[in-house]
Every structure is written in C-alpha cells, then in structure tokens.
Design a protein around this motif. Structure first.
Motif, PDB file in Angstrom:
ATOM      1  N   GLN A   1     -41.254 117.453 -51.609  1.00 39.20           N
ATOM      2  CA  GLN A   1     -40.370 117.975 -50.565  1.00 39.20           C
ATOM      3  C   GLN A   1     -39.025 118.392 -51.133  1.00 39.20           C
ATOM      4  O   GLN A   1     -38.366 119.282 -50.606  1.00 39.20           O
ATOM      5  CB  GLN A   1     -40.178 116.930 -49.468  1.00 39.20           C
ATOM      6  CG  GLN A   1     -41.400 116.746 -48.571  1.00 39.20           C
ATOM      7  CD  GLN A   1     -41.128 115.787 -47.434  1.00 39.20           C
ATOM      8  OE1 GLN A   1     -40.789 114.635 -47.650  1.00 39.20           O
ATOM      9  NE2 GLN A   1     -41.259 116.264 -46.213  1.00 39.20           N
TER      10      GLN A   1
ATOM     11  N   GLU B   1     -35.945 124.389 -46.440  1.00 39.38           N
ATOM     12  CA  GLU B   1     -36.578 123.916 -45.202  1.00 39.38           C
ATOM     13  C   GLU B   1     -37.279 122.581 -45.429  1.00 39.38           C
ATOM     14  O   GLU B   1     -37.216 121.691 -44.570  1.00 39.38           O
ATOM     15  CB  GLU B   1     -37.557 124.963 -44.695  1.00 39.38           C
ATOM     16  CG  GLU B   1     -36.887 126.215 -44.152  1.00 39.38           C
ATOM     17  CD  GLU B   1     -37.881 127.212 -43.568  1.00 39.38           C
ATOM     18  OE1 GLU B   1     -39.101 126.920 -43.568  1.00 39.38           O
ATOM     19  OE2 GLU B   1     -37.442 128.282 -43.110  1.00 39.38           O
TER      20      GLU B   1
ATOM     21  N   ARG C   1     -36.517 120.298 -47.666  1.00 39.81           N
ATOM     22  CA  ARG C   1     -35.499 119.255 -47.829  1.00 39.81           C
ATOM     23  C   ARG C   1     -34.897 118.858 -46.480  1.00 39.81           C
ATOM     24  O   ARG C   1     -34.629 117.663 -46.246  1.00 39.81           O
ATOM     25  CB  ARG C   1     -34.410 119.745 -48.784  1.00 39.81           C
ATOM     26  CG  ARG C   1     -34.877 119.859 -50.227  1.00 39.81           C
ATOM     27  CD  ARG C   1     -33.785 120.342 -51.154  1.00 39.81           C
ATOM     28  NE  ARG C   1     -34.216 120.377 -52.544  1.00 39.81           N
ATOM     29  CZ  ARG C   1     -33.440 120.693 -53.564  1.00 39.81           C
ATOM     30  NH1 ARG C   1     -32.176 121.013 -53.369  1.00 39.81           N
ATOM     31  NH2 ARG C   1     -33.921 120.701 -54.805  1.00 39.81           N
ATOM     32  N   ALA C   2     -34.696 119.843 -45.623  1.00 40.68           N
ATOM     33  CA  ALA C   2     -34.162 119.537 -44.299  1.00 40.68           C
ATOM     34  C   ALA C   2     -35.151 118.676 -43.496  1.00 40.68           C
ATOM     35  O   ALA C   2     -34.755 117.738 -42.809  1.00 40.68           O
ATOM     36  CB  ALA C   2     -33.865 120.830 -43.538  1.00 40.68           C
ATOM     37  N   ALA C   3     -36.446 119.002 -43.627  1.00 45.99           N
ATOM     38  CA  ALA C   3     -37.471 118.202 -42.925  1.00 45.99           C
ATOM     39  C   ALA C   3     -37.518 116.785 -43.459  1.00 45.99           C
ATOM     40  O   ALA C   3     -37.676 115.821 -42.703  1.00 45.99           O
ATOM     41  CB  ALA C   3     -38.848 118.861 -43.095  1.00 45.99           C
TER      42      ALA C   3
ATOM     43  N   SER D   1     -34.996 115.114 -44.770  1.00 46.78           N
ATOM     44  CA  SER D   1     -33.791 114.375 -44.401  1.00 46.78           C
ATOM     45  C   SER D   1     -33.812 113.906 -42.958  1.00 46.78           C
ATOM     46  O   SER D   1     -33.080 112.979 -42.594  1.00 46.78           O
ATOM     47  CB  SER D   1     -32.551 115.251 -44.643  1.00 46.78           C
ATOM     48  OG  SER D   1     -32.528 116.355 -43.744  1.00 46.78           O
ATOM     49  N   THR D   2     -34.637 114.541 -42.123  1.00 46.43           N
ATOM     50  CA  THR D   2     -34.697 114.146 -40.712  1.00 46.43           C
ATOM     51  C   THR D   2     -35.963 113.338 -40.385  1.00 46.43           C
ATOM     52  O   THR D   2     -36.180 112.970 -39.252  1.00 46.43           O
ATOM     53  CB  THR D   2     -34.686 115.405 -39.818  1.00 46.43           C
ATOM     54  OG1 THR D   2     -35.788 116.267 -40.163  1.00 46.43           O
ATOM     55  CG2 THR D   2     -33.389 116.180 -39.988  1.00 46.43           C
ATOM     56  N   ALA D   3     -36.788 113.117 -41.419  1.00 47.02           N
ATOM     57  CA  ALA D   3     -38.043 112.381 -41.185  1.00 47.02           C
ATOM     58  C   ALA D   3     -37.775 110.906 -40.908  1.00 47.02           C
ATOM     59  O   ALA D   3     -36.797 110.339 -41.382  1.00 47.02           O
ATOM     60  CB  ALA D   3     -38.949 112.529 -42.396  1.00 47.02           C
TER      61      ALA D   3
END
Length: 313
Positions: A271, A305, A307-309, A311-313
């Motif tokens: 990721q 995208e 990395r953003a997913a 960080s919010t997982a």
C-alpha cells in the motif's frame, strides 16, 4: 517522485486510473493494474561489464539489497493464478541505494515483450473500445494492440521460471558520458518453464505464490538482468517497435530472490510502495518514449490513493 510537468499527462493518467478501477471494481488500497502481488527480499550483484556501461551505484557497488514484487495482471486483487487474464505477470525490482530505503531506483517489467499502445491516450482509447464493444475494430486498426493481445501468454510453472521484459528504452551513461540505449530483460536461471492447459487445470487459485514461497524455503530464486543493446538506427521512443532479436545482449548482473516478505507486512508495504518507471539515478536516464512519463504519473496517482486508504483503514 513528482507528477509530470505536462498537465495533460497528469489528466490522462488520472482518467486511466479511474477507468481501470471502474473496469475491475478495484477496492481502495489496491493497484488498478497488477493488484494481486507479493513482495520478496533479495540481493543484486552486478557484472563487470555493467560498470563499463553505467556509473549508476547498483551497477558499480559490490552488491545492492533489493525488494521485488511479483504480480498478476488486472485490478482484481483476488484473481486466480489460473485465470488467463492474470497474464501477463509482473516483476518490479527496487534497488535500495541507502540504508534507510529513501534512495532507490526501480525496474518494471512484465512477461511479454509487447505493449498495446505507444501512448497513454492510445491505451485509454483501447479501454474505451473494450468497454464499448468495438475492440475487434480497434485491434484491426491498431497493429501494436493486436500483437499484444495475440502474443502467446502461457501460464508459468513458477514466477521463478518466467521471463520478464522492460518494454521502454533507457540510456546507460558511462564515465565518459557515452550513452547506450538498452531495453531490460530479466531471465530465469532455472530456465523458462510454462504449463500446458491440462497441467494448469490441476493447479490452485494461488499456486504461483504458494510455489514461490515453497521454492524459496529450499534455496534462492535467481535471474540474470540482461540489456538488449540498440544499434544506431533502432527506434528508442516507441515501446511498440521491437528491435531485431539478433541485437547484442549484455549481462548486467544477477538478481537473487532470497525470502518472501511476510503476508501482513507485504500487504502494508504494497500500500505504501510506489514503483517508479523513471530511473532518477546517475548513470541511467530516460529515452524520449512518452510511455515513461505517463506510467510514472499513473503509478504516483494510484500510490497516493493507496496510501490514503491505508491511513484511514
């Protein structure tokens, strides 16, 4: 790793990412192409000839640690290894040039010497033809796409017995500034071995990743990094134009895959990691092939995208 200075490239790259994600229903956190993959660790050892062609550190140091990602095609993160659409397979190699991993350069290759279109815009048109049901007409009008589709892509016996091709040209630059145009090839030392359709029927959905893990428990998986060398009049700015097969090939070194990265760690790192088609290292430079800038933008947009997913997982 910056976005392209050409905003039209970034816009097309963003559209391609969205189109691929939509076509495959790719979940957040996965690549829109080659979504199913695993990371491995290993070592690259250059040949003596590599240092005569390039001043790049990985071609001159005694050895360099590497991360390698083996993957299936498509944005389907659970595609069975037995699915014909899982071809071509991918192999990306990251040469870790600093102890903290922040300085690196990459090679990205896949298991066919073909690529369907010269530009990102052309590839987007091809995806539109697939979605619109006019792919037959498109292939008839675009020989490079037809050659890519029709190129035989048998299922490999192992990721370790597959051949991988870098379709774009690069310049290797020596100490005197001499430039040599090359295309990379990654050749298995165990030999090129594929499965028949009958043999494939008996394999499980994850057979390639399971086989690689088992193979590494009993020893190294080795490849030779080769460079096909262009001659003066060979086309270097169009990935769809092949150089004659009789062109000289030079061995640049040995890639030794030593161990799988643990499944949980591999998923997290995948990721985060953004492989870069642009070398960004002294001694290796880009050609004028427009696919390089486009692929770099696609990978960066997709990577941000993911990395953003994460960080919010």
């Amino acid at each position: 790793m910056p976005l392209s200075s050409d905003q039209s490239v970034n816009e097309t790259a963003g559209t391609l990412v969205k189109t691929l994600q939509g076509a495959f229903g790719t979940p957040a956190g996965y690549r829109p192409a080659h979504a199913k993959g695993r990371l491995t660790k290993g070592t690259f050892t250059p040949s003596q000839e590599a240092a005569t062609l390039s001043t790049a550190p990985h071609f001159n140091n005694a050895s360099t640690p590497i991360l390698t990602r083996f993957s299936n095609s498509t944005g389907l993160h659970a595609i069975p290894d037995t699915d014909p659409n899982a071809n071509p397979r991918g192999m990306a190699v990251r040469f870790l040039l600093s102890s903290d991993g922040h300085k690196h350069t990459d090679i990205i290759a896949h298991s066919t010497s073909h690529f369907p279109m010269r530009t990102g815009e052309g590839f987007l048109q091809m995806l539109g033809a697939i979605g619109g049901g006019t792919i037959g007409e498109f292939l008839a009008q675009n020989p490079s796409a037809k050659a890519f589709v029709e190129d035989p892509k048998p299922a490999p016996e192992s990721f370790g017995t597959e051949r991988y091709f870098g379709v774009t040209a690069f310049k290797l630059i020596d100490r005197e500034g001499k430039e040599t145009f090359v295309r990379y090839r990654i050749v298995p030392e165990a030999g090129y071995e594929t499965l028949s359709e009958e043999e494939l029927k008996g394999k499980g959905k994850d057979y390639l990743f399971e086989e690689l893990e088992a193979r590494l428990k009993s020893g190294l998986v080795s490849f030779k990094l080769m460079a096909q060398v262009a001659e003066e009049d060979d086309v270097t700015d169009d990935n769809t134009v092949h150089w004659p097969e009789e062109r000289k090939q030079v061995e640049l070194g040995t890639i030794e895959v030593e161990e799988m990265v643990g499944e949980k760690e591999s998923k997290e790192e995948q990721q985060r990691i953004i492989f870069d088609p642009i070398p960004r290292v002294e001694g290796v430079d880009v050609s004028a092939d427009p696919l390089l800038d486009m692929r770099a933008a696609i990978y960066l947009i997709s990577g941000k995208e993911r990395r953003a997913a994460a960080s919010t997982a």
